[in-house]
Design a protein around this motif. Structure first.
Motif, short mmCIF file in Angstrom:
data_model
loop_
_atom_site.label_atom_id
_atom_site.label_comp_id
_atom_site.label_asym_id
_atom_site.label_seq_id
_atom_site.Cartn_x
_atom_site.Cartn_y
_atom_site.Cartn_z
N GLU A 103 0.82 -1.22 0.00
CA GLU A 103 0.00 0.00 0.00
C GLU A 103 0.85 1.28 0.00
O GLU A 103 0.57 2.21 -0.76
CB GLU A 103 -0.94 -0.01 1.21
CG GLU A 103 -2.09 -0.99 1.10
CD GLU A 103 -3.09 -0.60 0.03
OE1 GLU A 103 -3.13 0.58 -0.35
OE2 GLU A 103 -3.81 -1.48 -0.45
N PRO A 104 1.91 1.38 0.83
CA PRO A 104 2.71 2.61 0.78
C PRO A 104 3.37 2.84 -0.58
O PRO A 104 3.47 3.99 -1.02
CB PRO A 104 3.77 2.38 1.87
CG PRO A 104 3.15 1.42 2.81
CD PRO A 104 2.33 0.52 1.95
N CYS A 105 3.80 1.77 -1.25
CA CYS A 105 4.42 1.96 -2.57
C CYS A 105 3.39 2.42 -3.59
O CYS A 105 3.69 3.27 -4.44
CB CYS A 105 5.08 0.66 -3.02
SG CYS A 105 6.57 0.23 -2.09
N ALA A 211 6.93 7.09 3.16
CA ALA A 211 5.48 6.97 3.10
C ALA A 211 4.79 7.78 4.18
O ALA A 211 3.58 8.00 4.10
CB ALA A 211 5.06 5.50 3.21
N PHE A 212 5.53 8.23 5.19
CA PHE A 212 4.91 9.02 6.26
C PHE A 212 5.47 10.44 6.28
O PHE A 212 4.76 11.41 6.01
CB PHE A 212 5.12 8.33 7.61
CG PHE A 212 4.50 9.07 8.76
CD1 PHE A 212 3.13 9.05 8.96
CD2 PHE A 212 5.28 9.78 9.65
CE1 PHE A 212 2.55 9.74 10.02
CE2 PHE A 212 4.73 10.48 10.71
CZ PHE A 212 3.36 10.45 10.90
N ALA A 266 -3.11 4.21 2.93
CA ALA A 266 -1.83 3.52 3.09
C ALA A 266 -1.30 3.63 4.52
O ALA A 266 -0.61 2.73 4.99
CB ALA A 266 -0.81 4.10 2.11
N LEU A 267 -1.62 4.72 5.22
CA LEU A 267 -1.06 4.95 6.54
C LEU A 267 -1.87 4.34 7.67
O LEU A 267 -1.32 3.99 8.72
CB LEU A 267 -0.93 6.46 6.80
CG LEU A 267 -0.01 7.27 5.90
CD1 LEU A 267 0.05 8.71 6.41
CD2 LEU A 267 1.38 6.69 5.83
N LYS A 268 -3.17 4.20 7.47
CA LYS A 268 -4.04 3.90 8.61
C LYS A 268 -3.81 2.50 9.19
O LYS A 268 -4.05 2.27 10.38
CB LYS A 268 -5.51 4.03 8.20
CG LYS A 268 -5.98 2.97 7.22
CD LYS A 268 -7.45 3.15 6.88
CE LYS A 268 -7.94 2.05 5.92
NZ LYS A 268 -9.36 2.23 5.57
N GLY A 269 -3.32 1.56 8.38
CA GLY A 269 -3.16 0.20 8.88
C GLY A 269 -2.06 0.05 9.90
O GLY A 269 -2.27 -0.43 11.01
N GLN A 270 -0.85 0.48 9.55
CA GLN A 270 0.29 0.27 10.43
C GLN A 270 1.08 1.53 10.73
O GLN A 270 1.52 1.73 11.86
CB GLN A 270 1.25 -0.76 9.80
CG GLN A 270 0.72 -2.17 9.80
CD GLN A 270 0.51 -2.69 8.40
OE1 GLN A 270 -0.49 -2.39 7.78
NE2 GLN A 270 1.44 -3.46 7.89
N LEU A 271 1.31 2.38 9.73
CA LEU A 271 2.27 3.46 9.90
C LEU A 271 1.84 4.51 10.92
O LEU A 271 2.61 4.83 11.83
CB LEU A 271 2.54 4.12 8.54
CG LEU A 271 3.55 3.40 7.66
CD1 LEU A 271 3.52 3.96 6.25
CD2 LEU A 271 4.95 3.52 8.24
N ALA A 274 1.88 3.16 14.45
CA ALA A 274 3.26 3.01 14.91
C ALA A 274 3.85 4.35 15.31
O ALA A 274 4.53 4.48 16.34
CB ALA A 274 4.11 2.36 13.81
N MET A 275 3.58 5.40 14.51
CA MET A 275 4.18 6.71 14.78
C MET A 275 3.49 7.40 15.96
O MET A 275 4.15 8.03 16.78
CB MET A 275 4.09 7.59 13.54
CG MET A 275 4.74 7.00 12.30
SD MET A 275 6.43 6.45 12.55
CE MET A 275 7.26 7.99 12.80
N ILE A 276 2.17 7.27 16.06
CA ILE A 276 1.45 7.92 17.16
C ILE A 276 1.61 7.15 18.46
O ILE A 276 1.70 7.73 19.55
CB ILE A 276 -0.05 8.06 16.80
CG1 ILE A 276 -0.22 8.95 15.56
CG2 ILE A 276 -0.83 8.64 17.98
CD1 ILE A 276 0.13 10.39 15.76
N GLY A 277 1.64 5.81 18.36
CA GLY A 277 1.69 5.00 19.58
C GLY A 277 3.08 4.59 20.01
O GLY A 277 3.36 4.51 21.22
#
Length: 398
Positions: A103-105, A211-212, A266-271, A274-277
């Protein structure tokens, strides 16, 4: 923007990641896009082994930290590395499928296509101060990424029982006393440790950086371009071609909204989780280690903690502020556009409807989005938790 400023860094990062056997896409210069890196059956199996090995490693060291009898100080040192690994694992966790981009790509490809249209219309744009600051921060992150696997090995050589590494959960570490195994076993353990940290930190950082972080800076660049279009259109006044310019501006904004939807998907699943938590936890524990354990961790192992502290603080305070500005800037631009057109095109129902359908863009996490107060809330949480750790450690005499 991505195609003109950050692309050389992205291509270089992908070339380095090829050393870990086609875990990421490759750059196709003829298409000016990322394309799937074709892997053999064994290449896909190797990627899956990487993911599973990292997951098992993380579970093992999590159990060791949570169930072990180590002091708060020792656990905090281990938690810094554990949280860094968890963030990169979340960012990296895309199950490999032959011939399919992650998804990020796919999101980055949407950015490349959108920018090709912008560059054709605005070739004179030069990198701004924000872009140059992002480049400097990327160089700092690249330095951290390279140093982490090397410092993990250095810490293991000095203290094989140090948390949260393989030596601490091996049978050769009994009550914090290291009983040296055969040399080949020790070499094998160190090699496995270096391999896990190298491919997870380097490949996970690819998604985190491009991607972020870079995507957020690019969204702000796109909004600046859109604002320039709006200002040029409003200067035309009652010019006969104004309506054509309005249609062009609204079409450009709808394209920008599509890019934003692709980004959030693309971001909502993992990125974003990970960055907020995860990144605030890295700041908490690395700050605690820098304040309380600076005399207990020998060089060069200690170097990674202030470096991670700077990276996490900049991410929490600066990158999240830029993410909040995406929503703030788009709201202001839409308000200016609405006010500027309200008098001249009061009777144009089609334009009023199109303007009403143009909502502000935002960087989402779950059902919420990054707002103006999010960076301050995160920093307040980090300082409160660090003080709590210091008080807890003082009471326990650790």
């Amino acid at each position: 923007m991505l195609t003109t400023i950050f692309k050389p860094f992205l291509i270089h990062h992908l070339r380095i990641c090829k050393l870990s056997k086609c875990t990421l896409a490759r750059w196709e210069p003829n298409l000016e896009l990322l394309v799937p890196h074709r892997c053999t059956k064994w290449g896909l199996l190797y990627q899956k082994i990487q993911l599973v090995a990292g997951l098992l490693y993380t579970v093992g060291i999590t159990l060791k930290i949570s169930l072990g009898q180590d002091s708060v100080a020792e656990k905090s040192q281990g938690l810094v590395f554990l949280m860094a690994l968890l963030v990169t694992i979340l960012a990296r966790w895309y199950w490999p499928i032959d011939g399919v981009l992650s998804e990020p790509c796919r999101m980055l490809n949407a950015f490349f296509k959108f920018e090709n249209m912008l560059i054709r219309e605005n070739r004179s744009r030069q990198p701004g101060a924000r872009d140059r600051c992002m480049l400097a921060f990327m160089n700092l992150l690249e330095t951290t990424v390279v140093l982490i696997p090397l410092i993990v090995v250095a810490i293991q050589l000095h203290n094989p029982c140090a948390l949260p590494f393989l030596g601490s959960i091996s049978p050769y570490c009994d009550k914090w006393v290291w009983n040296p195994p055969p040399w080949w076993v020790h070499v094998l353990m160190m090699s496995a440790e270096f391999w896990i940290w190298l491919h997870y930190v380097y490949e996970g950082s690819f998604y985190i950086i491009y991607a972020f972080m870079v995507a957020i800076v690019c969204m702000l660049d796109y909004l600046e371009y859109f604002e320039k279009m709006v200002q040029e259109m409003l200067k035309l006044g009652e010019d006969p071609t104004t309506e054509i310019h309005i249609s062009k501006v609204l079409h450009s904004y709808r394209c920008l909204r599509l890019v934003e939807k692709t980004l959030n998907h693309a971001l909502k699943g993992q990125l974003v989780p990970a960055m907020i938590g995860g990144v605030p936890q890295i700041q908490v524990f690395s700050m605690f280690v820098c304040i309380k354990l600076y005399s207990q961790i020998p060089m060069p192992g200690f170097l990674i903690f202030p470096l991670l502290l700077v990276d996490a603080t900049v991410t929490n305070l600066v990158i999240e502020t830029l993410a909040a500005k995406v929503n703030t800037n788009s709201t202001i631009i839409l308000s200016d556009l609405n006010c500027g057109l309200s008098n001249s095109f009061r009777r144009k129902a089609s334009i009023r409807k199109e303007l009403a359908s143009c909502t502000a863009v935002k960087i989402q996490f779950g059902q919420n989005f990054v707002g103006k107060g999010t960076p301050l809330v995160i920093e307040n949480f980090c300082f409160n938790q660090t003080v709590s750790l210091l008080l807890m450690n003082g009471r326990s005499g650790g």
